[in-house]
Motif scaffolding. Sequence first.
Motif, short mmCIF file in Angstrom:
data_model
loop_
_atom_site.label_atom_id
_atom_site.label_comp_id
_atom_site.label_asym_id
_atom_site.label_seq_id
_atom_site.Cartn_x
_atom_site.Cartn_y
_atom_site.Cartn_z
N PRO A 1 0.79 -1.24 0.00
CA PRO A 1 0.00 0.00 0.00
C PRO A 1 0.82 1.28 0.00
O PRO A 1 0.35 2.31 -0.49
CB PRO A 1 -0.82 -0.12 1.29
CG PRO A 1 -0.03 -1.03 2.16
CD PRO A 1 0.64 -2.00 1.24
N PHE A 2 2.04 1.27 0.55
CA PHE A 2 2.83 2.49 0.69
C PHE A 2 4.02 2.56 -0.26
O PHE A 2 4.77 3.53 -0.24
CB PHE A 2 3.33 2.65 2.13
CG PHE A 2 2.23 2.74 3.14
CD1 PHE A 2 1.47 3.87 3.26
CD2 PHE A 2 1.94 1.65 3.95
CE1 PHE A 2 0.45 3.96 4.19
CE2 PHE A 2 0.93 1.71 4.89
CZ PHE A 2 0.17 2.87 5.00
N GLY A 3 4.20 1.54 -1.08
CA GLY A 3 5.34 1.53 -1.99
C GLY A 3 4.96 1.98 -3.39
O GLY A 3 3.80 2.30 -3.69
N LEU A 4 5.96 2.01 -4.27
CA LEU A 4 5.73 2.37 -5.66
C LEU A 4 5.01 1.22 -6.37
O LEU A 4 5.15 0.06 -5.99
CB LEU A 4 7.06 2.67 -6.35
CG LEU A 4 7.82 3.90 -5.82
CD1 LEU A 4 9.17 4.00 -6.51
CD2 LEU A 4 7.01 5.17 -6.03
N PRO A 5 4.23 1.54 -7.41
CA PRO A 5 3.47 0.47 -8.09
C PRO A 5 4.38 -0.49 -8.86
O PRO A 5 5.30 -0.06 -9.55
CB PRO A 5 2.57 1.27 -9.04
CG PRO A 5 3.25 2.57 -9.24
CD PRO A 5 3.97 2.87 -7.97
N LYS A 6 4.09 -1.77 -8.71
CA LYS A 6 4.80 -2.79 -9.48
C LYS A 6 4.15 -2.98 -10.85
O LYS A 6 4.81 -3.34 -11.81
CB LYS A 6 4.80 -4.10 -8.72
CG LYS A 6 5.54 -4.03 -7.39
CD LYS A 6 5.48 -5.36 -6.65
CE LYS A 6 6.20 -5.28 -5.31
NZ LYS A 6 6.12 -6.56 -4.56
N GLU A 7 2.84 -2.74 -10.90
CA GLU A 7 2.10 -2.80 -12.15
C GLU A 7 1.35 -1.49 -12.33
O GLU A 7 0.70 -1.00 -11.42
CB GLU A 7 1.11 -3.97 -12.15
CG GLU A 7 1.78 -5.33 -11.99
CD GLU A 7 0.76 -6.45 -11.96
OE1 GLU A 7 -0.25 -6.33 -12.69
OE2 GLU A 7 0.96 -7.43 -11.22
N PHE A 8 1.45 -0.92 -13.53
CA PHE A 8 0.86 0.39 -13.83
C PHE A 8 -0.43 0.19 -14.61
O PHE A 8 -0.46 -0.55 -15.60
CB PHE A 8 1.85 1.21 -14.65
CG PHE A 8 1.34 2.56 -15.07
CD1 PHE A 8 1.40 3.63 -14.22
CD2 PHE A 8 0.77 2.73 -16.33
CE1 PHE A 8 0.93 4.88 -14.61
CE2 PHE A 8 0.30 3.96 -16.72
CZ PHE A 8 0.37 5.03 -15.86
N THR A 9 -1.52 0.84 -14.17
CA THR A 9 -2.79 0.72 -14.87
C THR A 9 -3.60 2.00 -14.71
O THR A 9 -3.54 2.67 -13.68
CB THR A 9 -3.61 -0.46 -14.33
OG1 THR A 9 -4.87 -0.52 -15.03
CG2 THR A 9 -3.89 -0.32 -12.84
N LEU A 10 -4.35 2.33 -15.77
CA LEU A 10 -5.27 3.47 -15.75
C LEU A 10 -6.73 3.03 -15.86
O LEU A 10 -7.61 3.84 -16.08
CB LEU A 10 -4.95 4.44 -16.89
CG LEU A 10 -3.59 5.15 -16.82
CD1 LEU A 10 -3.37 5.99 -18.08
CD2 LEU A 10 -3.48 6.02 -15.58
N ASP A 11 -6.94 1.72 -15.68
CA ASP A 11 -8.29 1.19 -15.84
C ASP A 11 -9.25 1.75 -14.80
O ASP A 11 -10.45 1.92 -15.09
CB ASP A 11 -8.26 -0.34 -15.73
CG ASP A 11 -7.51 -0.99 -16.88
OD1 ASP A 11 -7.33 -0.30 -17.91
OD2 ASP A 11 -7.09 -2.16 -16.75
N TYR A 12 -8.75 2.06 -13.63
CA TYR A 12 -9.64 2.53 -12.57
C TYR A 12 -10.11 3.97 -12.82
O TYR A 12 -11.17 4.36 -12.34
CB TYR A 12 -8.95 2.42 -11.22
CG TYR A 12 -8.62 0.99 -10.86
CD1 TYR A 12 -9.62 0.06 -10.63
CD2 TYR A 12 -7.30 0.56 -10.80
CE1 TYR A 12 -9.33 -1.25 -10.32
CE2 TYR A 12 -6.99 -0.75 -10.50
CZ TYR A 12 -8.01 -1.66 -10.27
OH TYR A 12 -7.70 -2.96 -9.98
N PHE A 13 -9.33 4.74 -13.55
CA PHE A 13 -9.80 6.07 -13.95
C PHE A 13 -10.99 5.95 -14.90
O PHE A 13 -11.97 6.68 -14.78
CB PHE A 13 -8.66 6.85 -14.60
CG PHE A 13 -7.68 7.42 -13.62
CD1 PHE A 13 -7.90 8.66 -13.04
CD2 PHE A 13 -6.55 6.72 -13.26
CE1 PHE A 13 -7.01 9.20 -12.14
CE2 PHE A 13 -5.64 7.24 -12.36
CZ PHE A 13 -5.87 8.48 -11.79
#
Length: 277
Positions: free
Chosen positions: A46-58
Amino acid sequence: MNVVIGKLSSYLLKAVLWIISILYIYPILLVLISSIKTKRDLATNPFGLPKEFTLDYFQAAYQTMHYFRSILNTSFIGLVSVGISVIITSMAAYVIARRNNKFYNAMYLLFLAGMIIPFQMTMIPLYKVMLSLQLISTYQGVIFIYLASLAPFSVFLLSGFVKSVPRELEEAALIDGCGIYKTFFMIVFPLLKPAITTVSVLNLFHIWNDFLMPMLYIQDSKKITITVQLASFQGRYFNDWSLIFAGVCMIVFPMLIIYLLAQRFIIDGITAGAVKG
């Protein structure tokens, strides 16, 4: 010795400012980073940098929130409320600042009292009044409430700024044959631009971020504001944090642009009204 102490004080002050800046910036970055994480990544890291990048939630938040319609509802209520409020409160502040007698001083104290009374004390009686007037789930009902709630702060700030306007300008306008309304709108009102910009932006922020009032007085799903739509992502037994973080970013972004564009006017208006009032 004094030079060393001065340098140490300067470094200490910079360190404190850096710490305060990080404390303010970190939650914003955390929300932004969390909005581009997958649900699994958000749960495990929860507090680290993303391991997987996604814009699906936008995209999902855009559709679920009915973003465009909700933005239009919020913008309409905000712009109409702020526009009418600026005209009315600037006229009230002008009269209060220029008519220095017991009656107008008492009116000024009444406006200040409106800043002290919390909205939670009046929301139930106000709901009954709006229900009797058939103003529930109407734009005009919510706008009337905002006009009343925005007036105390607006009059407080604008009246202080009006006192910085030289009376000689008004006297010259009166000599030229201008009435009080023409003098105000042609001479005084344009000079209030910094304070009016400050009041308009701050009041628009208040309406944009307000959740309680639209939730209470707007029950039509087609007229719901953006903050109430965001609350639909949170339930009693389930919270979709990925959608919530994406929705928060989508709500904050328009106001952030407005604030950055009007930042100089906001600071000028607040300092001028506070110092010269």
